[in-house]
Design a protein around this motif. Sequence first.
Motif, PDB file in Angstrom:
ATOM      1  N   UNK A 288       0.805  -1.218   0.000  1.00 50.16           N
ATOM      2  CA  UNK A 288       0.000   0.000   0.000  1.00 50.16           C
ATOM      3  C   UNK A 288       0.843   1.274   0.000  1.00 50.16           C
ATOM      4  N   UNK A 289       2.163   1.124   0.002  1.00 51.41           N
ATOM      5  CA  UNK A 289       3.042   2.287  -0.047  1.00 51.41           C
ATOM      6  C   UNK A 289       3.228   2.997   1.270  1.00 51.41           C
ATOM      7  N   UNK A 290       2.824   2.373   2.365  1.00 53.09           N
ATOM      8  CA  UNK A 290       2.977   2.990   3.680  1.00 53.09           C
ATOM      9  C   UNK A 290       4.344   2.720   4.279  1.00 53.09           C
ATOM     10  N   UNK A 291       5.081   1.784   3.682  1.00 50.75           N
ATOM     11  CA  UNK A 291       6.384   1.390   4.209  1.00 50.75           C
ATOM     12  C   UNK A 291       7.289   1.028   3.049  1.00 50.75           C
ATOM     13  N   UNK A 292       8.507   1.587   3.050  1.00 51.33           N
ATOM     14  CA  UNK A 292       9.516   1.209   2.069  1.00 51.33           C
ATOM     15  C   UNK A 292      10.451   0.199   2.742  1.00 51.33           C
ATOM     16  N   UNK A 293      10.666  -0.943   2.117  1.00 51.56           N
ATOM     17  CA  UNK A 293      11.501  -1.967   2.744  1.00 51.56           C
ATOM     18  C   UNK A 293      12.965  -1.547   2.805  1.00 51.56           C
ATOM     19  N   UNK A 294      13.671  -2.144   3.746  1.00 50.36           N
ATOM     20  CA  UNK A 294      15.117  -1.936   3.817  1.00 50.36           C
ATOM     21  C   UNK A 294      15.751  -2.544   2.574  1.00 50.36           C
ATOM     22  N   UNK A 295      16.971  -2.174   2.293  1.00 51.17           N
ATOM     23  CA  UNK A 295      17.666  -2.716   1.132  1.00 51.17           C
ATOM     24  C   UNK A 295      17.813  -4.243   1.223  1.00 51.17           C
ATOM     25  N   UNK A 296      18.210  -4.785   2.382  1.00 54.21           N
ATOM     26  CA  UNK A 296      18.286  -6.255   2.462  1.00 54.21           C
ATOM     27  C   UNK A 296      16.932  -6.931   2.198  1.00 54.21           C
ATOM     28  N   UNK A 297      15.841  -6.349   2.692  1.00 58.92           N
ATOM     29  CA  UNK A 297      14.519  -6.931   2.447  1.00 58.92           C
ATOM     30  C   UNK A 297      14.142  -6.800   0.970  1.00 58.92           C
ATOM     31  N   UNK A 298      14.483  -5.686   0.352  1.00 56.97           N
ATOM     32  CA  UNK A 298      14.203  -5.511  -1.083  1.00 56.97           C
ATOM     33  C   UNK A 298      14.939  -6.566  -1.903  1.00 56.97           C
ATOM     34  N   UNK A 299      16.192  -6.877  -1.532  1.00 61.71           N
ATOM     35  CA  UNK A 299      16.937  -7.930  -2.222  1.00 61.71           C
ATOM     36  C   UNK A 299      16.265  -9.286  -2.026  1.00 61.71           C
ATOM     37  N   UNK A 300      15.785  -9.554  -0.808  1.00 59.96           N
ATOM     38  CA  UNK A 300      15.103 -10.824  -0.537  1.00 59.96           C
ATOM     39  C   UNK A 300      13.821 -10.943  -1.360  1.00 59.96           C
ATOM     40  N   UNK A 301      13.079  -9.845  -1.463  1.00 62.54           N
ATOM     41  CA  UNK A 301      11.847  -9.842  -2.253  1.00 62.54           C
ATOM     42  C   UNK A 301      12.163 -10.161  -3.712  1.00 62.54           C
ATOM     43  N   UNK A 302      13.168  -9.490  -4.258  1.00 63.56           N
ATOM     44  CA  UNK A 302      13.551  -9.736  -5.649  1.00 63.56           C
ATOM     45  C   UNK A 302      13.981 -11.185  -5.845  1.00 63.56           C
ATOM     46  N   UNK A 303      14.713 -11.717  -4.904  1.00 61.10           N
ATOM     47  CA  UNK A 303      15.179 -13.100  -5.013  1.00 61.10           C
ATOM     48  C   UNK A 303      14.008 -14.077  -4.979  1.00 61.10           C
ATOM     49  N   UNK A 304      13.033 -13.843  -4.113  1.00 63.48           N
ATOM     50  CA  UNK A 304      11.858 -14.715  -4.023  1.00 63.48           C
ATOM     51  C   UNK A 304      11.107 -14.738  -5.356  1.00 63.48           C
ATOM     52  N   UNK A 305      11.025 -13.587  -6.012  1.00 63.12           N
ATOM     53  CA  UNK A 305      10.317 -13.497  -7.289  1.00 63.12           C
ATOM     54  C   UNK A 305      11.238 -13.748  -8.492  1.00 63.12           C
ATOM     55  N   UNK A 306      12.505 -14.035  -8.231  1.00 60.27           N
ATOM     56  CA  UNK A 306      13.493 -14.312  -9.276  1.00 60.27           C
ATOM     57  C   UNK A 306      13.547 -13.203 -10.317  1.00 60.27           C
ATOM     58  N   UNK A 307      13.687 -11.983  -9.810  1.00 60.56           N
ATOM     59  CA  UNK A 307      13.807 -10.819 -10.680  1.00 60.56           C
ATOM     60  C   UNK A 307      14.725  -9.801 -10.014  1.00 60.56           C
ATOM     61  N   UNK A 308      14.894  -8.658 -10.650  1.00 64.07           N
ATOM     62  CA  UNK A 308      15.738  -7.610 -10.072  1.00 64.07           C
ATOM     63  C   UNK A 308      14.898  -6.705  -9.175  1.00 64.07           C
TER      64      UNK A 308
END
Length: 63
Positions: free
Chosen positions: A35-55
């Motif tokens: 919903x855009x209320x929270x921007x993830x930390x950089x490590x969490x953003x990397x984990x999200x990308x890895x889970x979805x197998x994208x950048x």
Amino acid sequence: MKNRLKVLRAERNWTQNDLAQALSVSRQTINAIETGKFDPSLPLAFKIAKVFQCTIEDVFSDD
């Protein structure tokens, strides 16, 4: 910051809870990111990308 988290999650038929468990965060965290209320930390953003197998750029973009 905009994100495609909800779209990517829906493409896989995952619930917010499914994604939260895969990332070791709470469902509320996933909801806040979607919903855009929270921007993830950089490590969490990397984990999200890895889970979805994208950048990170495929998931997140500037407003």
